[in-house]
Every structure is written in C-alpha cells, then in structure tokens.
Design a protein around this motif. Structure first.
Motif, PDB file in Angstrom:
ATOM      1  N   THR A 190     -10.917  -6.988 -78.462  1.00  9.61           N
ATOM      2  CA  THR A 190     -11.968  -8.005 -78.345  1.00  9.61           C
ATOM      3  C   THR A 190     -12.941  -7.585 -77.267  1.00  9.61           C
ATOM      4  O   THR A 190     -12.564  -6.871 -76.324  1.00  9.61           O
ATOM      5  CB  THR A 190     -11.383  -9.397 -78.016  1.00  9.61           C
ATOM      6  OG1 THR A 190     -12.453 -10.349 -77.956  1.00  9.61           O
ATOM      7  CG2 THR A 190     -10.631  -9.408 -76.707  1.00  9.61           C
ATOM      8  N   ASP A 191     -14.176  -8.014 -77.412  1.00  7.40           N
ATOM      9  CA  ASP A 191     -15.160  -7.721 -76.371  1.00  7.40           C
ATOM     10  C   ASP A 191     -15.300  -8.888 -75.394  1.00  7.40           C
ATOM     11  O   ASP A 191     -16.098  -8.841 -74.473  1.00  7.40           O
ATOM     12  CB  ASP A 191     -16.513  -7.362 -76.979  1.00  7.40           C
ATOM     13  CG  ASP A 191     -17.149  -8.508 -77.744  1.00  7.40           C
ATOM     14  OD1 ASP A 191     -16.425  -9.448 -78.134  1.00  7.40           O
ATOM     15  OD2 ASP A 191     -18.374  -8.466 -77.959  1.00  7.40           O
ATOM     16  N   LEU A 192     -14.514  -9.943 -75.606  1.00  7.17           N
ATOM     17  CA  LEU A 192     -14.552 -11.091 -74.698  1.00  7.17           C
ATOM     18  C   LEU A 192     -13.816 -10.755 -73.414  1.00  7.17           C
ATOM     19  O   LEU A 192     -12.809 -10.039 -73.422  1.00  7.17           O
ATOM     20  CB  LEU A 192     -13.919 -12.320 -75.353  1.00  7.17           C
ATOM     21  CG  LEU A 192     -14.581 -12.824 -76.637  1.00  7.17           C
ATOM     22  CD1 LEU A 192     -13.781 -13.974 -77.224  1.00  7.17           C
ATOM     23  CD2 LEU A 192     -16.019 -13.243 -76.383  1.00  7.17           C
ATOM     24  N   LYS A 193     -14.295 -11.286 -72.321  1.00 12.30           N
ATOM     25  CA  LYS A 193     -13.649 -11.069 -71.027  1.00 12.30           C
ATOM     26  C   LYS A 193     -12.293 -11.770 -70.988  1.00 12.30           C
ATOM     27  O   LYS A 193     -12.097 -12.807 -71.616  1.00 12.30           O
ATOM     28  CB  LYS A 193     -14.550 -11.588 -69.906  1.00 12.30           C
ATOM     29  CG  LYS A 193     -15.827 -10.788 -69.759  1.00 12.30           C
ATOM     30  CD  LYS A 193     -16.646 -11.291 -68.574  1.00 12.30           C
ATOM     31  CE  LYS A 193     -17.775 -10.385 -68.227  1.00 12.30           C
ATOM     32  NZ  LYS A 193     -18.861 -10.291 -69.123  1.00 12.30           N
ATOM     33  N   THR A 194     -11.362 -11.208 -70.245  1.00 11.69           N
ATOM     34  CA  THR A 194      -9.994 -11.724 -70.179  1.00 11.69           C
ATOM     35  C   THR A 194      -9.948 -13.194 -69.786  1.00 11.69           C
ATOM     36  O   THR A 194      -9.222 -13.978 -70.397  1.00 11.69           O
ATOM     37  CB  THR A 194      -9.151 -10.885 -69.190  1.00 11.69           C
ATOM     38  OG1 THR A 194      -9.158  -9.529 -69.629  1.00 11.69           O
ATOM     39  CG2 THR A 194      -7.724 -11.396 -69.112  1.00 11.69           C
ATOM     40  N   SER A 244      -9.112 -18.907 -71.279  1.00 13.95           N
ATOM     41  CA  SER A 244      -9.537 -20.310 -71.288  1.00 13.95           C
ATOM     42  C   SER A 244      -9.728 -20.821 -72.710  1.00 13.95           C
ATOM     43  O   SER A 244      -9.299 -21.932 -73.035  1.00 13.95           O
ATOM     44  CB  SER A 244     -10.798 -20.525 -70.444  1.00 13.95           C
ATOM     45  OG  SER A 244     -11.893 -19.842 -70.998  1.00 13.95           O
ATOM     46  N   VAL A 245     -10.322 -20.029 -73.573  1.00 14.04           N
ATOM     47  CA  VAL A 245     -10.528 -20.461 -74.956  1.00 14.04           C
ATOM     48  C   VAL A 245      -9.201 -20.549 -75.687  1.00 14.04           C
ATOM     49  O   VAL A 245      -8.934 -21.520 -76.398  1.00 14.04           O
ATOM     50  CB  VAL A 245     -11.520 -19.527 -75.693  1.00 14.04           C
ATOM     51  CG1 VAL A 245     -11.591 -19.863 -77.175  1.00 14.04           C
ATOM     52  CG2 VAL A 245     -12.911 -19.627 -75.063  1.00 14.04           C
ATOM     53  N   SER A 246      -8.336 -19.555 -75.517  1.00 13.49           N
ATOM     54  CA  SER A 246      -7.053 -19.596 -76.235  1.00 13.49           C
ATOM     55  C   SER A 246      -6.153 -20.713 -75.716  1.00 13.49           C
ATOM     56  O   SER A 246      -5.417 -21.319 -76.506  1.00 13.49           O
ATOM     57  CB  SER A 246      -6.344 -18.243 -76.200  1.00 13.49           C
ATOM     58  OG  SER A 246      -6.053 -17.840 -74.899  1.00 13.49           O
ATOM     59  N   ASP A 247      -6.212 -21.021 -74.429  1.00 13.44           N
ATOM     60  CA  ASP A 247      -5.445 -22.167 -73.913  1.00 13.44           C
ATOM     61  C   ASP A 247      -5.911 -23.461 -74.587  1.00 13.44           C
ATOM     62  O   ASP A 247      -5.091 -24.293 -74.989  1.00 13.44           O
ATOM     63  CB  ASP A 247      -5.581 -22.294 -72.391  1.00 13.44           C
ATOM     64  CG  ASP A 247      -4.786 -21.251 -71.625  1.00 13.44           C
ATOM     65  OD1 ASP A 247      -3.958 -20.535 -72.235  1.00 13.44           O
ATOM     66  OD2 ASP A 247      -5.010 -21.138 -70.398  1.00 13.44           O
ATOM     67  N   ILE A 291      -9.035 -13.421 -80.951  1.00 12.87           N
ATOM     68  CA  ILE A 291      -9.704 -13.178 -79.665  1.00 12.87           C
ATOM     69  C   ILE A 291      -8.780 -12.472 -78.674  1.00 12.87           C
ATOM     70  O   ILE A 291      -9.174 -12.214 -77.545  1.00 12.87           O
ATOM     71  CB  ILE A 291     -10.311 -14.461 -79.055  1.00 12.87           C
ATOM     72  CG1 ILE A 291      -9.244 -15.496 -78.694  1.00 12.87           C
ATOM     73  CG2 ILE A 291     -11.364 -15.040 -79.986  1.00 12.87           C
ATOM     74  CD1 ILE A 291      -9.784 -16.685 -77.910  1.00 12.87           C
ATOM     75  N   GLY A 292      -7.552 -12.158 -79.105  1.00 12.98           N
ATOM     76  CA  GLY A 292      -6.713 -11.293 -78.288  1.00 12.98           C
ATOM     77  C   GLY A 292      -5.602 -11.965 -77.513  1.00 12.98           C
ATOM     78  O   GLY A 292      -5.125 -11.408 -76.523  1.00 12.98           O
ATOM     79  N   ASN A 293      -5.151 -13.112 -77.945  1.00 16.44           N
ATOM     80  CA  ASN A 293      -4.054 -13.767 -77.229  1.00 16.44           C
ATOM     81  C   ASN A 293      -2.959 -14.131 -78.214  1.00 16.44           C
ATOM     82  O   ASN A 293      -3.034 -13.814 -79.402  1.00 16.44           O
ATOM     83  CB  ASN A 293      -4.565 -14.998 -76.468  1.00 16.44           C
ATOM     84  CG  ASN A 293      -3.864 -15.185 -75.134  1.00 16.44           C
ATOM     85  OD1 ASN A 293      -2.681 -14.894 -75.012  1.00 16.44           O
ATOM     86  ND2 ASN A 293      -4.593 -15.668 -74.146  1.00 16.44           N
ATOM     87  N   THR A 294      -1.933 -14.797 -77.726  1.00 17.04           N
ATOM     88  CA  THR A 294      -0.830 -15.241 -78.579  1.00 17.04           C
ATOM     89  C   THR A 294      -0.854 -16.751 -78.681  1.00 17.04           C
ATOM     90  O   THR A 294      -1.434 -17.443 -77.836  1.00 17.04           O
ATOM     91  CB  THR A 294       0.531 -14.781 -78.030  1.00 17.04           C
ATOM     92  OG1 THR A 294       0.702 -15.302 -76.718  1.00 17.04           O
ATOM     93  CG2 THR A 294       0.630 -13.262 -78.009  1.00 17.04           C
ATOM     94  N   THR A 295      -0.195 -17.259 -79.709  1.00 21.01           N
ATOM     95  CA  THR A 295      -0.247 -18.687 -79.973  1.00 21.01           C
ATOM     96  C   THR A 295       1.139 -19.309 -79.931  1.00 21.01           C
ATOM     97  O   THR A 295       2.116 -18.643 -79.564  1.00 21.01           O
ATOM     98  CB  THR A 295      -0.986 -18.941 -81.307  1.00 21.01           C
ATOM     99  OG1 THR A 295      -1.291 -20.323 -81.413  1.00 21.01           O
ATOM    100  CG2 THR A 295      -0.181 -18.463 -82.496  1.00 21.01           C
ATOM    101  N   LEU A 296       1.228 -20.552 -80.285  1.00 22.95           N
ATOM    102  CA  LEU A 296       2.481 -21.300 -80.221  1.00 22.95           C
ATOM    103  C   LEU A 296       3.531 -20.691 -81.138  1.00 22.95           C
ATOM    104  O   LEU A 296       3.207 -20.138 -82.182  1.00 22.95           O
ATOM    105  CB  LEU A 296       2.233 -22.765 -80.605  1.00 22.95           C
ATOM    106  CG  LEU A 296       1.129 -23.481 -79.814  1.00 22.95           C
ATOM    107  CD1 LEU A 296       0.981 -24.904 -80.322  1.00 22.95           C
ATOM    108  CD2 LEU A 296       1.401 -23.459 -78.327  1.00 22.95           C
ATOM    109  N   ALA A 339     -15.977 -22.206 -75.536  1.00 26.71           N
ATOM    110  CA  ALA A 339     -16.315 -21.121 -76.460  1.00 26.71           C
ATOM    111  C   ALA A 339     -17.754 -20.655 -76.239  1.00 26.71           C
ATOM    112  O   ALA A 339     -18.025 -19.447 -76.246  1.00 26.71           O
ATOM    113  CB  ALA A 339     -16.099 -21.570 -77.900  1.00 26.71           C
ATOM    114  N   ASP A 340     -18.666 -21.598 -76.046  1.00 23.87           N
ATOM    115  CA  ASP A 340     -20.063 -21.231 -75.792  1.00 23.87           C
ATOM    116  C   ASP A 340     -20.196 -20.441 -74.489  1.00 23.87           C
ATOM    117  O   ASP A 340     -20.901 -19.436 -74.440  1.00 23.87           O
ATOM    118  CB  ASP A 340     -20.950 -22.469 -75.761  1.00 23.87           C
ATOM    119  CG  ASP A 340     -21.181 -23.071 -77.142  1.00 23.87           C
ATOM    120  OD1 ASP A 340     -20.911 -22.398 -78.162  1.00 23.87           O
ATOM    121  OD2 ASP A 340     -21.623 -24.235 -77.189  1.00 23.87           O
ATOM    122  N   ASP A 341     -19.518 -20.901 -73.440  1.00 23.43           N
ATOM    123  CA  ASP A 341     -19.556 -20.188 -72.161  1.00 23.43           C
ATOM    124  C   ASP A 341     -18.991 -18.778 -72.285  1.00 23.43           C
ATOM    125  O   ASP A 341     -19.460 -17.852 -71.614  1.00 23.43           O
ATOM    126  CB  ASP A 341     -18.781 -20.953 -71.082  1.00 23.43           C
ATOM    127  CG  ASP A 341     -19.465 -22.242 -70.653  1.00 23.43           C
ATOM    128  OD1 ASP A 341     -20.664 -22.437 -70.982  1.00 23.43           O
ATOM    129  OD2 ASP A 341     -18.793 -23.082 -70.009  1.00 23.43           O
TER     130      ASP A 341
END
Length: 165
Positions: A12-16, A21-24, A80-85, A132-134
């Motif tokens: 992903t090109d999104l910052k860590t 924050s988005v995945s939480d 987006i590069g994280n794990t889920t429930l 998400a916008d931020d």
C-alpha cells in the motif's frame, strides 16, 4: 525443516499511521456490523404482534443488507495492509453496539433499538469518512458514502415503521 509462515504484507502507498487509524475504525465498524446483524436477526426471529409480517420481513431484509457489507469491510482492511477480526470473541472486544439478550422485547422497542443502533452506526461512518479522507484513502472514503446512505435508510424505515405501531 518447518516453513515459517510469512507475515501478511499487503502493499500500500498509505502511511502506516493512516493504515492503522483507518483499519481500526473499519474493524470497529465490522464488529458493530456483526453485532447489529445478529441483533436484527434476533428481532426477526422473535418479533410478534399485529404487524408481525411487516416487521419480520423488514428485519430480515435489513439483516441481509448489513451482512452483505461485512466481507467488503474486512477486505478493505486487508487491501490497505492490515489484518481484520478473527473470531466472535474479537467481535465482542471491538463492538460498541449493545447486545440484547432479553427473553421478550416488544415490537415497538425492537424498532426503536435498531433505529438508534443504525443512527449510531451513521456517526461511526462519518468519523471513518474523515479518517479515510485524511489518509487519502479514496476507495474507503467512497464506499463509506454508500454504507452511510444504507444505514440512514434503515434508520428511516425503522422510524416510519414505528409510526404505524
């Protein structure tokens, strides 16, 4: 020799910090979606009274709509590069929607409780939209608009159905 599993490492090109924050927020939404799905099905199974058929069908329709979003929510977290429930226990640790384990709930109270839960979900979705916008996560931001509209529609239908009761 035992193969060590590789870490899930989705590019992903999104910052860590943005991913976190988005995945939480997405995982919290996923937990609430499962909790609201189950509560809506519970009320579908246990509704009674003069408007039984209408409410029974309304709750079933809404439960199906809520459940249909769960995979999309979880896949956004992964994309987006994280794990889920991973479990019901994980859902219970993240959910903010309160369970309803009462033996009997009037149809009027079912409608009001589900309306309020959907409105609470709208608030969470608006917060997620901002995150998400931020993060410049355009794809999450776009799908959140659809989910917000659907939750507002469910709340509206529940409100109007309560006027008949």
């Amino acid at each position: 020799m035992v193969d060590t599993p590789k870490k899930l490492d989705t590019p992903t090109d999104l910052k860590t910090n943005a991913v976190n924050s988005v995945s939480d927020a997405l995982n919290a939404l996923l937990a609430d979606s499962f909790a609201l799905y189950f509560k809506t099905k519970n009320f579908h199974w246990h509704v009674s009274g003069p408007h039984f058929r209408d409410y029974h069908l309304l709750f079933d329709e809404q439960a199906a709509e809520i459940f249909a979003t769960t995979d999309v929510i979880a896949e956004r977290v992964r994309k987006i590069g994280n794990t889920t429930l991973r479990s019901i226990g994980d859902v219970s640790r993240h959910q903010t929607v309160k369970d309803n384990d009462k033996d009997y709930v009037s149809a009027k109270d079912m409608l009001a409780e589900l309306r309020d839960d959907n409105l609470k979900m709208v608030e969470s979705l608006r917060t997620l939209k901002d995150l998400a916008d931020d993060a410049k996560d355009n794809a999450t931001s776009a799908v959140v608009d659809e989910w917000t509209d659907a939750a507002e529609r469910r709340a509206w239908f529940l409100f109007e159905a309560a006027q008949a009761g």
